[in-house]
Design a protein around this motif. Structure first.
Motif, mmCIF file in Angstrom:
data_model
loop_
_atom_site.group_PDB
_atom_site.id
_atom_site.type_symbol
_atom_site.label_atom_id
_atom_site.label_comp_id
_atom_site.label_asym_id
_atom_site.label_seq_id
_atom_site.Cartn_x
_atom_site.Cartn_y
_atom_site.Cartn_z
ATOM 1 N N LYS A 83 -11.062 8.387 -7.069
ATOM 2 C CA LYS A 83 -10.269 7.820 -5.972
ATOM 3 C C LYS A 83 -9.978 8.889 -4.921
ATOM 4 O O LYS A 83 -10.041 8.608 -3.705
ATOM 5 C CB LYS A 83 -8.952 7.251 -6.518
ATOM 6 C CG LYS A 83 -7.998 6.712 -5.445
ATOM 7 C CD LYS A 83 -8.631 5.602 -4.617
ATOM 8 C CE LYS A 83 -7.656 5.076 -3.584
ATOM 9 N NZ LYS A 83 -8.277 4.092 -2.668
ATOM 10 N N GLN B 184 -3.223 3.156 -11.880
ATOM 11 C CA GLN B 184 -3.505 4.579 -12.041
ATOM 12 C C GLN B 184 -2.460 5.244 -12.930
ATOM 13 O O GLN B 184 -2.802 6.062 -13.795
ATOM 14 C CB GLN B 184 -3.552 5.255 -10.673
ATOM 15 C CG GLN B 184 -4.274 6.589 -10.678
ATOM 16 C CD GLN B 184 -4.458 7.141 -9.279
ATOM 17 O OE1 GLN B 184 -3.493 7.433 -8.582
ATOM 18 N NE2 GLN B 184 -5.713 7.304 -8.875
ATOM 19 N N PHE C 257 -2.794 11.712 -6.484
ATOM 20 C CA PHE C 257 -2.816 10.522 -7.321
ATOM 21 C C PHE C 257 -1.379 10.035 -7.504
ATOM 22 O O PHE C 257 -0.420 10.725 -7.146
ATOM 23 C CB PHE C 257 -3.486 10.780 -8.679
ATOM 24 C CG PHE C 257 -2.791 11.815 -9.531
ATOM 25 C CD1 PHE C 257 -1.768 11.457 -10.408
ATOM 26 C CD2 PHE C 257 -3.175 13.152 -9.481
ATOM 27 C CE1 PHE C 257 -1.141 12.411 -11.201
ATOM 28 C CE2 PHE C 257 -2.559 14.106 -10.273
ATOM 29 C CZ PHE C 257 -1.538 13.730 -11.134
ATOM 30 N N LEU D 194 -13.177 9.446 -2.980
ATOM 31 C CA LEU D 194 -13.432 8.305 -2.099
ATOM 32 C C LEU D 194 -12.553 8.374 -0.858
ATOM 33 O O LEU D 194 -13.024 8.118 0.266
ATOM 34 C CB LEU D 194 -13.176 7.001 -2.858
ATOM 35 C CG LEU D 194 -13.365 5.705 -2.059
ATOM 36 C CD1 LEU D 194 -14.819 5.558 -1.623
ATOM 37 C CD2 LEU D 194 -12.920 4.501 -2.884
ATOM 38 N N ASN D 195 -11.298 8.733 -1.040
ATOM 39 C CA ASN D 195 -10.379 8.822 0.100
ATOM 40 C C ASN D 195 -10.803 9.916 1.076
ATOM 41 O O ASN D 195 -10.700 9.745 2.296
ATOM 42 C CB ASN D 195 -8.953 9.090 -0.392
ATOM 43 C CG ASN D 195 -8.281 7.839 -0.904
ATOM 44 O OD1 ASN D 195 -8.888 6.783 -0.992
ATOM 45 N ND2 ASN D 195 -7.011 7.949 -1.256
ATOM 46 N N GLU E 88 0.825 -1.204 0.000
ATOM 47 C CA GLU E 88 0.000 0.000 0.000
ATOM 48 C C GLU E 88 0.861 1.257 0.000
ATOM 49 O O GLU E 88 2.004 1.251 0.476
ATOM 50 C CB GLU E 88 -0.912 0.022 1.237
ATOM 51 C CG GLU E 88 -1.945 -1.084 1.290
ATOM 52 C CD GLU E 88 -2.737 -1.048 2.586
ATOM 53 O OE1 GLU E 88 -2.271 -0.386 3.548
ATOM 54 O OE2 GLU E 88 -3.804 -1.674 2.649
ATOM 55 N N ILE F 57 -3.897 3.687 -1.008
ATOM 56 C CA ILE F 57 -4.081 3.143 -2.352
ATOM 57 C C ILE F 57 -3.158 1.934 -2.457
ATOM 58 O O ILE F 57 -2.013 1.974 -2.005
ATOM 59 C CB ILE F 57 -3.774 4.177 -3.457
ATOM 60 C CG1 ILE F 57 -4.054 3.568 -4.846
ATOM 61 C CG2 ILE F 57 -2.344 4.691 -3.368
ATOM 62 C CD1 ILE F 57 -4.005 4.580 -5.985
ATOM 63 N N GLY G 227 -3.193 -0.794 -7.398
ATOM 64 C CA GLY G 227 -4.017 0.353 -7.783
ATOM 65 C C GLY G 227 -3.177 1.524 -8.238
ATOM 66 O O GLY G 227 -3.549 2.251 -9.166
ATOM 67 N N CYS G 228 -2.026 1.701 -7.604
ATOM 68 C CA CYS G 228 -1.123 2.793 -7.956
ATOM 69 C C CYS G 228 -0.537 2.583 -9.354
ATOM 70 O O CYS G 228 -0.502 3.501 -10.165
ATOM 71 C CB CYS G 228 -0.007 2.889 -6.917
ATOM 72 S SG CYS G 228 0.767 4.507 -6.823
ATOM 73 N N THR H 76 -9.692 8.771 -13.999
ATOM 74 C CA THR H 76 -8.558 7.980 -13.516
ATOM 75 C C THR H 76 -8.115 8.408 -12.122
ATOM 76 O O THR H 76 -7.650 7.587 -11.329
ATOM 77 C CB THR H 76 -7.368 8.102 -14.496
ATOM 78 O OG1 THR H 76 -7.787 7.671 -15.796
ATOM 79 C CG2 THR H 76 -6.194 7.250 -14.050
ATOM 80 N N THR H 77 -8.270 9.703 -11.818
ATOM 81 C CA THR H 77 -7.722 10.227 -10.556
ATOM 82 C C THR H 77 -8.769 10.760 -9.576
ATOM 83 O O THR H 77 -8.689 10.490 -8.376
ATOM 84 C CB THR H 77 -6.733 11.364 -10.863
ATOM 85 O OG1 THR H 77 -7.413 12.396 -11.609
ATOM 86 C CG2 THR H 77 -5.553 10.866 -11.668
#
Length: 310
Positions: free
Chosen positions: A80, A100, A178, A83-84, A11, A92, A96-97, A76-77
């Motif tokens: 997320k 992205q 991101f 959501l965070n 993560e 992330i 996922g990173c 794309t960015t």
């Protein structure tokens, strides 16, 4: 999470634009509003072009693709990030990173290629008007878009695979909202020379090359417009390029501003704030630029919304 000496970090933490709790609600509301405007604005452009047979021309075919890419680029960015903020989480995943980074590069480069293709389309329309429909035939238009996608996919795949070879030790906090390629390379604890070399070479080739093509196309366009005798003819010729020129200026100036500000201040936070310009503001403004300056688009939009034509 226990940092190791390889890429087994599962993560990362996206630090976002600010860590001030009182600003999170404001940022969430602002970015959600801008994101919805971007998505619905570009969707309206796509629907307008698809529903009006008068807009089934090369210029609007490329604009249709550009609007689709802008929706994907922003998506794309921003979701997320929202959501965070909503879940009060900065996490992330490693996968996922990487994903992205892949899609961000994919749609950014697709944007650049489409803008250069649209410049070529305007060059043919103004400099070779009698042969326009012959040169810009449906087969060539589809081929240009297909080549743009293939080049973008291969480039983003290369960068993503290059990221997989990097090791991340103790630095797993990303000072951004991101996973930005340059930031990620700087966080790595392994040798990044090859990654930097590929990144800068690709930037010069895939951003500088199309930009040089755009400049060349407009130098020829300006030369052709200058030879038109009537003022009305000059205005009509230039008006067909004004929207595209505005979008090109907005996109390239905002991206250039990100890297110049980052290089000048050496501040990751400044880079993150300025990145909002090309990841969200530019895609949000594109539908307004094309609809406000284009009578055909405005007529098609009025028909969709149900506003009677005057």
């Amino acid at each position: 999470m226990e940092p190791g000496n390889d890429t087994r970090i599962s993560e990362f933490l996206l630090l976002g634009l600010t860590e001030e709790p009182e600003l999170q609600t404001l940022i969430f509301g602002l970015f959600l509003t801008m994101y919805l405007i971007t998505v619905f604005g570009n969707l309206l452009i796509i629907l307008a072009i698809g529903s009006d047979s008068h807009l089934h021309t090369p210029m609007y075919f490329f604009l249709d693709n550009l609007s689709f890419v802008d929706i994907c680029f922003t998506s794309t960015t921003i979701p997320k990030m929202l959501l965070n903020i909503q879940t009060q989480s900065k996490v992330i995943t490693y996968e996922g990173c990487i994903s992205q980074i892949y899609f961000l590069i994919l749609f950014a480069v697709s944007d650049i290629f489409l803008l250069s293709v649209m410049a070529y389309d305007r060059y043919v329309a103004i400099c070779h008007p009698l042969h326009y429909m012959v040169i810009m035939n449906p087969h060539l238009c589809k081929l240009l878009v297909l080549v743009s996608w293939i080049m973008s996919i291969l480039n983003s795949l290369l960068h993503s695979l290059m990221m997989l070879r990097l090791s991340f030790c103790t630095h797993f906090q990303i000072p951004h909202f991101f996973c930005e390629l340059n930031q990620m390379i700087q966080l790595a604890c392994s040798d990044t020379f090859l990654n930097n070399l590929v990144m800068y070479f690709a930037a010069v080739l895939l951003a500088g090359g199309p930009f040089a093509g755009i400049l060349y196309s407009y130098s020829k366009i300006v030369s052709s417009i200058h030879r038109i005798s009537s003022a009305q003819g000059k205005y009509k010729a230039f008006s067909t390029c004004a929207s595209h020129l505005s979008v090109v200026s907005l996109f390239y100036c905002t991206m250039l501003g990100v890297y110049l500000s980052s290089a000048a201040t050496q501040s990751s936070h400044t880079s993150a704030v300025v990145s909002v310009m090309y990841t969200l503001v530019a895609p949000m403004l594109n539908p307004f630029i094309y609809s406000l300056r284009n009578k055909d688009i405005k007529r098609a939009l009025k028909r969709i919304i149900g506003v009677p034509e005057m």
